[in-house]
Design a protein around this motif. Structure first.
Motif, PDB file in Angstrom:
ATOM      1  N   ASP A 828       0.838  -1.209   0.000  1.00  0.00           N
ATOM      2  CA  ASP A 828       0.000   0.000   0.000  1.00  0.00           C
ATOM      3  C   ASP A 828       0.872   1.258   0.000  1.00  0.00           C
ATOM      4  N   TRP A 829       1.911   1.260   0.827  1.00  0.00           N
ATOM      5  CA  TRP A 829       2.819   2.411   0.846  1.00  0.00           C
ATOM      6  C   TRP A 829       3.580   2.539  -0.475  1.00  0.00           C
ATOM      7  N   LEU A 830       4.020   1.397  -1.017  1.00  0.00           N
ATOM      8  CA  LEU A 830       4.786   1.418  -2.268  1.00  0.00           C
ATOM      9  C   LEU A 830       3.942   1.960  -3.414  1.00  0.00           C
ATOM     10  N   ALA A 831       2.654   1.716  -3.371  1.00  0.00           N
ATOM     11  CA  ALA A 831       1.781   2.176  -4.455  1.00  0.00           C
ATOM     12  C   ALA A 831       1.742   3.705  -4.543  1.00  0.00           C
ATOM     13  N   GLU A 832       2.053   4.394  -3.455  1.00  0.00           N
ATOM     14  CA  GLU A 832       2.000   5.857  -3.474  1.00  0.00           C
ATOM     15  C   GLU A 832       3.393   6.485  -3.520  1.00  0.00           C
ATOM     16  N   ALA A 833       4.423   5.642  -3.663  1.00  0.00           N
ATOM     17  CA  ALA A 833       5.800   6.144  -3.664  1.00  0.00           C
ATOM     18  C   ALA A 833       6.165   6.720  -5.023  1.00  0.00           C
ATOM     19  N   SER A 834       7.298   7.426  -5.049  1.00  0.00           N
ATOM     20  CA  SER A 834       7.769   8.020  -6.299  1.00  0.00           C
ATOM     21  C   SER A 834       8.270   6.936  -7.246  1.00  0.00           C
ATOM     22  N   GLU A 835       8.392   7.297  -8.503  1.00  0.00           N
ATOM     23  CA  GLU A 835       8.835   6.349  -9.518  1.00  0.00           C
ATOM     24  C   GLU A 835      10.233   5.822  -9.211  1.00  0.00           C
ATOM     25  N   ALA A 836      11.125   6.697  -8.722  1.00  0.00           N
ATOM     26  CA  ALA A 836      12.490   6.268  -8.429  1.00  0.00           C
ATOM     27  C   ALA A 836      12.517   5.235  -7.311  1.00  0.00           C
ATOM     28  N   VAL A 837      11.710   5.425  -6.263  1.00  0.00           N
ATOM     29  CA  VAL A 837      11.671   4.476  -5.157  1.00  0.00           C
ATOM     30  C   VAL A 837      11.069   3.144  -5.602  1.00  0.00           C
ATOM     31  N   VAL A 838      10.014   3.211  -6.399  1.00  0.00           N
ATOM     32  CA  VAL A 838       9.411   1.977  -6.914  1.00  0.00           C
ATOM     33  C   VAL A 838      10.434   1.193  -7.727  1.00  0.00           C
ATOM     34  N   ARG A 839      11.169   1.908  -8.607  1.00  0.00           N
ATOM     35  CA  ARG A 839      12.173   1.242  -9.427  1.00  0.00           C
ATOM     36  C   ARG A 839      13.284   0.641  -8.570  1.00  0.00           C
ATOM     37  N   ALA A 840      13.691   1.327  -7.501  1.00  0.00           N
ATOM     38  CA  ALA A 840      14.727   0.814  -6.618  1.00  0.00           C
ATOM     39  C   ALA A 840      14.274  -0.476  -5.950  1.00  0.00           C
ATOM     40  N   VAL A 841      13.024  -0.529  -5.501  1.00  0.00           N
ATOM     41  CA  VAL A 841      12.508  -1.737  -4.870  1.00  0.00           C
ATOM     42  C   VAL A 841      12.461  -2.890  -5.871  1.00  0.00           C
ATOM     43  N   ARG A 842      12.050  -2.606  -7.100  1.00  0.00           N
ATOM     44  CA  ARG A 842      11.988  -3.662  -8.121  1.00  0.00           C
ATOM     45  C   ARG A 842      13.392  -4.190  -8.431  1.00  0.00           C
ATOM     46  N   LEU A 843      14.388  -3.301  -8.472  1.00  0.00           N
ATOM     47  CA  LEU A 843      15.755  -3.744  -8.711  1.00  0.00           C
ATOM     48  C   LEU A 843      16.231  -4.667  -7.589  1.00  0.00           C
ATOM     49  N   LEU A 844      15.859  -4.357  -6.361  1.00  0.00           N
ATOM     50  CA  LEU A 844      16.232  -5.227  -5.244  1.00  0.00           C
ATOM     51  C   LEU A 844      15.541  -6.581  -5.364  1.00  0.00           C
ATOM     52  N   ASP A 845      14.309  -6.570  -5.832  1.00  0.00           N
ATOM     53  CA  ASP A 845      13.601  -7.836  -6.045  1.00  0.00           C
ATOM     54  C   ASP A 845      14.297  -8.681  -7.108  1.00  0.00           C
ATOM     55  N   GLU A 846      14.942  -7.997  -8.080  1.00  0.00           N
ATOM     56  CA  GLU A 846      15.612  -8.697  -9.169  1.00  0.00           C
ATOM     57  C   GLU A 846      17.040  -9.107  -8.814  1.00  0.00           C
ATOM     58  N   GLY A 847      17.481  -8.799  -7.597  1.00  0.00           N
ATOM     59  CA  GLY A 847      18.812  -9.201  -7.156  1.00  0.00           C
ATOM     60  C   GLY A 847      19.891  -8.183  -7.429  1.00  0.00           C
ATOM     61  N   PHE A 848      19.576  -6.903  -7.349  1.00  0.00           N
ATOM     62  CA  PHE A 848      20.565  -5.849  -7.557  1.00  0.00           C
ATOM     63  C   PHE A 848      21.721  -6.032  -6.570  1.00  0.00           C
ATOM     64  N   PRO A 849      22.977  -5.779  -6.965  1.00  0.00           N
ATOM     65  CA  PRO A 849      23.391  -5.221  -8.252  1.00  0.00           C
ATOM     66  C   PRO A 849      23.579  -6.237  -9.356  1.00  0.00           C
ATOM     67  N   GLY A 850      23.687  -7.507  -9.050  1.00  0.00           N
ATOM     68  CA  GLY A 850      23.820  -8.506 -10.097  1.00  0.00           C
ATOM     69  C   GLY A 850      25.138  -8.407 -10.839  1.00  0.00           C
ATOM     70  N   ASP A 851      25.215  -9.132 -11.956  1.00  0.00           N
ATOM     71  CA  ASP A 851      26.456  -9.176 -12.717  1.00  0.00           C
ATOM     72  C   ASP A 851      26.560  -8.066 -13.747  1.00  0.00           C
ATOM     73  N   GLU A 852      25.429  -7.538 -14.198  1.00  0.00           N
ATOM     74  CA  GLU A 852      25.455  -6.569 -15.291  1.00  0.00           C
ATOM     75  C   GLU A 852      25.585  -5.141 -14.818  1.00  0.00           C
ATOM     76  N   GLY A 853      25.409  -4.871 -13.552  1.00  0.00           N
ATOM     77  CA  GLY A 853      25.553  -3.509 -13.057  1.00  0.00           C
ATOM     78  C   GLY A 853      24.314  -2.676 -13.298  1.00  0.00           C
ATOM     79  N   PRO A 854      24.376  -1.406 -12.976  1.00  0.00           N
ATOM     80  CA  PRO A 854      23.196  -0.533 -12.997  1.00  0.00           C
ATOM     81  C   PRO A 854      22.786  -0.081 -14.388  1.00  0.00           C
ATOM     82  N   GLU A 855      23.680  -0.180 -15.339  1.00  0.00           N
ATOM     83  CA  GLU A 855      23.416   0.236 -16.709  1.00  0.00           C
ATOM     84  C   GLU A 855      22.914   1.675 -16.753  1.00  0.00           C
ATOM     85  N   GLU A 856      21.716   1.899 -17.246  1.00  0.00           N
ATOM     86  CA  GLU A 856      21.236   3.260 -17.505  1.00  0.00           C
ATOM     87  C   GLU A 856      20.222   3.737 -16.475  1.00  0.00           C
ATOM     88  N   GLU A 857      20.237   3.187 -15.280  1.00  0.00           N
ATOM     89  CA  GLU A 857      19.267   3.613 -14.269  1.00  0.00           C
ATOM     90  C   GLU A 857      19.496   5.077 -13.910  1.00  0.00           C
TER      91      GLU A 857
END
Length: 951
Positions: A828-857
């Motif tokens: 519920d809180w994430l649904a009202e967060a900014s785009e940058a915070v939402v993207r950061a959470v999704r990157l963590l879900d995907e296993g950031f930083p991973g092998d490929e790095g941040p690329e163009e974030e």
């Protein structure tokens, strides 16, 4: 180190005998003891250690029966951290005696050691008996400092403009034949491998980064070089070299035009007494057979003396003065011997002449690291001829002559000192001075370097000088206690000031040391820390990283601090130079990073209408200022914010920086407080039995002085919450938040416990109010969420106006940091967060930083990841080796400048380093390259945003 009130011992001659009396307020404290006749039994030949028998005679002479009880009584109060200054008031010029009392080896007298008991001191007072350990010589005793007091013939010189200058003259390499008033002498050549001008280097190293700045006379020092160096004023004069016959041995100028002040008339040789036309006269410098040089005059009575003839106010010009013109007439004495040093020759510089130069320069301390400079040059141990005594007198030491002539303090040497010993003494002595020690204590530190040597450094001072110091040498700044972190804030009108936003947190050393364009910042700093030390250390880190990469040398940026008075900045370059610390050093001719300036602006000083122009004027002084920081200090957070915002507005800045205090840390002391910006709710009329909400509100209202709110009340935080849950409590949620804000300002430790109690047990809107306040600081929010144990309010419980995006983002990222990402409330809180915070959470879900790095974030995503704690263990050089991710630049602005970070930056391309100000400017303009760099520059210092809107 604390000091007991001084004991003054007046030494007098009475018919060839010596008497010693304790003075209190200038009057004898006891009947004068019987004058003692000691003859030459107390004299020690130069270069010899003091025999035990002579030291015992000196002890009987200095501490007769009537004096010893005064010393023994005061010894009971001495110990580690507390000492006593013994001041020996020497006879004046009219009190003649067989020899110079100041030249005696008083430092060799033994006193009971620091381990001595009160009974041992009593036995010493009764019979001069020492304890079994033999006592400690006065010159090495940790409880005593010995000062030779002199009644001056002239008033003390006023401090000159160059109050931060240490004029350093080295003539240790000068040798050869020399002519003095006492006759010809020979200065021996230094031993092979002697360290030469090592004392110059040691003095310069010791005063670096202090209020003092070493100004070096070209070596080997000449009389003219010393005179010219002192023309601009100085606080301290240091001479390393040789002393002969009451004068210093200096190098010749190569043309026989050694100079001094004043013209030549018919006055006394070498004394500066009036000439026939009322101008100073006499020999200034004596040397070899150069008396026929142009513009020189040989003075009767001083064999082979040479001095430039000058009129009043024009010393050393070689022009005829108002007395005898510079005819080059030969003197009546014997010509000097052949020159010593190649092409220049050894010359004798009169201490009388030197004293005049020191007075004119405003020198407060003269240091003569020259053999026997604290010993009478007409040494009775040498038994001078009757003719010599009649013509030149018994004489006094060079140090005593300087003080009697008006120099406030003089440090000199009894005995022979080697070049290496002089250098060791100089380094330790000046290190003590720049730490703020008095001259006597700094002398003690320097003397420790001469342990086991025959040479004994001694101190002469004006009798009217109660403060044995050369002035404030270091800025009165607190050591840096907090990390150099601040938050960028917009300059807004009105009393309401928004809380700091964690998105705009910056590292000050990065912001001010890695800037492509000149910086002009205003910092609100309630802690008033020493920023110069922090920034200087950052510059040294950059310098080391550059050298490690093998890049061409570039001088580090010199950072200075200046106190602002009455809201006005220094109007001239000279005024700025005199006001800064450490003392200004001229930029080198090679590559350098310019200078930085911290202007400390006290709370309450209103900037004038022309402050922006005054700041612009500083850049015209030739210092190559790359960064100017106005540090507002001296009040609580609210006061410094208000002053800083007004100052930034006057300068035309759209933002300023706030270095907010964290909760009290060990050693930080009690911070300055202020009242909340909004009034507290009405206080209770009746105090509840339990020490709860009413008691706390009553204590808050009872605070009269916000700077001294008193100790935190003895409150049961659980009782506070229970009382708030069961009744009206403190009123509306806004009022409750205001009381909590007051507790946070005045009693931080209590605030932390109260915050946890609200999270654990508060019900209703008050719990949300506490969460809203906690979200202003990430560390407070983490504390609140952990205490809540998963019971996090739903965002719908806040009105739309009370849940701005910045608040929502803070809660989301805190839930990530505290491991509370599971559950519907987080979504519920994430649904009202900014785009940058939402993207950061999704990157963590995907296993950031991973092998490929941040690329163009985007850079905003990097900041969100950093706030979420996902990058705490990530090394930026590994994450983005080439600095190609804009997010790396955003993270750089938030990281401390460590050697690893600096080495990473110097591995970037030159164009990228140019955007950080650590590479030369571009030779030509490249539009495509500038567009690429703009992305990085914006990531490093993005525009301030308020709820997603540019300000």
């Amino acid at each position: 180190m604390e000091r007991e009130p001084d004991i003054t011992l007046r030494l007098s001659w009475q018919n060839g005998r010596v008497t010693v009396v304790v003075l209190v307020n200038g009057l004898p404290a006891h009947e004068a003891p019987r004058a003692r006749s000691v003859g030459t039994g107390v004299l020690v030949a130069p270069g010899r250690e003091t025999p035990a028998g002579k030291a015992e005679l000196l002890g009987k002479l200095l501490f007769p029966q009537q004096v010893r009880p005064h010393v023994a009584e005061r010894a009971a109060a001495l110990g580690p951290g507390r000492y006593l200054r013994l001041r020996l008031l020497l006879p004046g010029p009219g009190e003649t005696g067989p020899y110079d009392l100041g030249s005696l080896r008083w430092e060799s007298v033994r006193l009971p050691s620091p381990l001595a008991t009160a009974d041992a001191w009593a036995r010493w007072a009764d019979s001069l008996a020492l304890p079994p350990d033999g006592g400690v010589v006065l010159g090495r005793h940790p409880w005593f400092a010995l000062v030779r007091d002199v009644v001056p013939d002239r008033p003390a010189p006023p401090p000159a403009a160059g109050t931060g200058i240490v004029a350093v003259a080295d003539a240790t390499s000068v040798h050869g034949g020399i002519t003095t008033p006492a006759g010809p002498e020979t200065v021996l050549e230094p031993e092979p491998g002697a360290p030469g001008d090592d004392d110059r280097r040691r003095v310069a190293d010791a005063v670096r980064d202090s209020r003092l700045s070493a100004l070096l006379v070209d070596a080997p020092a000449t009389a003219e070089g010393i005179r010219r160096t002192l023309l601009g004023g100085a606080r301290v004069f240091y001479f390393g070299g040789h002393h002969i016959a009451g004068g210093l041995v200096v190098a010749g100028d190569g043309g026989g035009t050694d100079t001094g002040a004043g013209g030549a008339g018919g006055g006394s040789p070498g004394t500066g007494s009036p000439g026939t036309d009322g101008e100073p006269a006499g020999s200034l410098v004596a040397g070899g057979a150069d008396a026929g040089a142009v513009g020189a005059v040989a003075v009767a009575g001083v064999p082979g003396a040479v001095g430039a003839v000058a009129g009043a106010g024009a010393p050393g010009t070689g022009m005829p003065g108002t007395g005898m013109p510079g005819t080059g007439m030969p003197g009546t004495g014997m010509p000097g011997t052949s020159p010593g040093t190649a092409g220049a020759g050894a010359r004798w510089l009169s201490v009388d002449v030197l004293a005049g130069w020191l007075r004119d320069a405003g020198v407060g301390l003269a240091v003569l690291m020259a053999c026997d400079s604290a010993t009478s040059w007409a040494d009775p141990a040498k038994e001078p001829s009757a003719d010599h005594v009649e013509r030149l007198g018994r004489g006094t030491s060079a140090a005593e002559e300087l003080v009697r002539s008006g120099v406030p303090h003089a440090v000199a040497v009894q005995g022979k000192v080697s070049h290496r010993q002089a250098a060791d003494f100089a380094g330790r002595f000046f290190s003590g001075l720049v730490r703020g020690l008095g001259v006597d204590l700094a002398l003690r530190e320097g003397a420790a370097a001469l342990e086991g040597a025959v040479a004994v450094p001694v101190l002469y001072a004006r009798h009217d000088s109660a403060d044995l110091s050369v002035g404030e040498l270091l800025p009165a700044l607190r050591p840096a206690r907090l990390a150099p972190v601040a938050h960028r804030l917009s300059v807004v009108a009105g009393p309401a000031q928004p809380p700091p936003d964690e998105r705009h947190r910056v590292q000050l050393d990065v912001r001010w040391c890695l800037a492509e364009r000149p910086v002009r910042d205003v910092l609100a700093d309630p802690g008033a820390d020493d920023l110069v030390t922090v920034l200087t250390e950052a510059e040294r880190v950059l310098l080391g990283a550059r050298a490690a990469r093998g890049l061409p040398h570039e001088e580090r940026r010199r950072w200075y601090v200046c106190e602002v008075r009455d809201g006005r900045l220094p109007a001239t370059e000279a005024a700025l130079r005199d006001a800064v610390a450490p003392a200004y050093e001229r930029l080198s001719d090679g590559a350098h990073r310019g200078a930085g300036l911290v202007l400390r602006w006290p709370v309450g000083q209103r900037p004038g209408a022309g402050v922006a122009g005054e700041l612009d004027r500083l850049h015209g002084f030739g210092w190559d200022l790359r960064a100017v920081v106005l540090q507002v200090h001296g009040g609580g957070e609210g006061e410094v914010r208000t002053t800083a915002a007004g100052l930034a507005r006057a300068l035309g800045n759209a933002e300023f920086l706030l270095r907010a205090r964290t909760p009290d840390v060990e050693g930080a002391g009690t911070p300055r407080r202020e009242r909340p910006e909004l009034p507290l709710p009405p206080g209770p009329s009746v105090v509840a039995e339990r020490r709860g909400a009413r008691e706390l509100l009553g204590r808050a209202h009872a605070v009269v002085d916000p700077d001294r709110p008193g100790p935190a009340p003895d409150i049961d935080v659980r009782a506070v919450v229970e009382e708030l849950n069961s009744g009206p409590g403190w009123g509306t949620p806004a009022a409750e938040r205001q009381v909590l804000g007051a507790v946070r300002l005045w009693w931080p430790a209590l605030y932390g416990a109260l915050l946890e109690a609200h999270a654990a047990g508060r019900t209703g809107p008050g719990r949300s109010a506490a969460l809203r306040l906690a979200a202003e600081r990430d560390e407070d929010l983490d504390r609140w969420l952990r205490a809540a144990e998963g019971r996090v309010p739903d965002p719908s419980g806040f009105s739309p106006l009370d849940r701005p995006t910045a608040f929502v983002d803070a809660v989301v990222l805190a839930l990530v940091r505290t491991g509370q990402r599971d559950g519907e409330v987080f979504e519920d809180w994430l649904a009202e967060a900014s785009e940058a915070v939402v993207r950061a959470v999704r990157l963590l879900d995907e296993g950031f930083p991973g092998d490929e790095g941040p690329e163009e974030e985007p850079a905003e995503v990097a900041v969100a990841l950093d706030r979420a704690g996902a990058l705490a263990a990530v090394r930026l050089p590994e994450l983005d080796p080439g600095g190609r991710w804009p997010g790396s630049w955003a993270l750089l602005a938030r990281r401390q400048l460590t050697p690893e970070i600096a080495g990473w930056l110097y591995g970037w391309d030159e164009e990228q380093r140019r955007a950080l100000g650590i590479a030369p400017g571009a030779g030509r303009f490249d539009l495509l390259l500038e567009d690429q760099l703009l992305v990085f520059r914006t990531a490093l210092a993005p525009p301030l945003r308020s709820e997603g809107t540019d300000v």
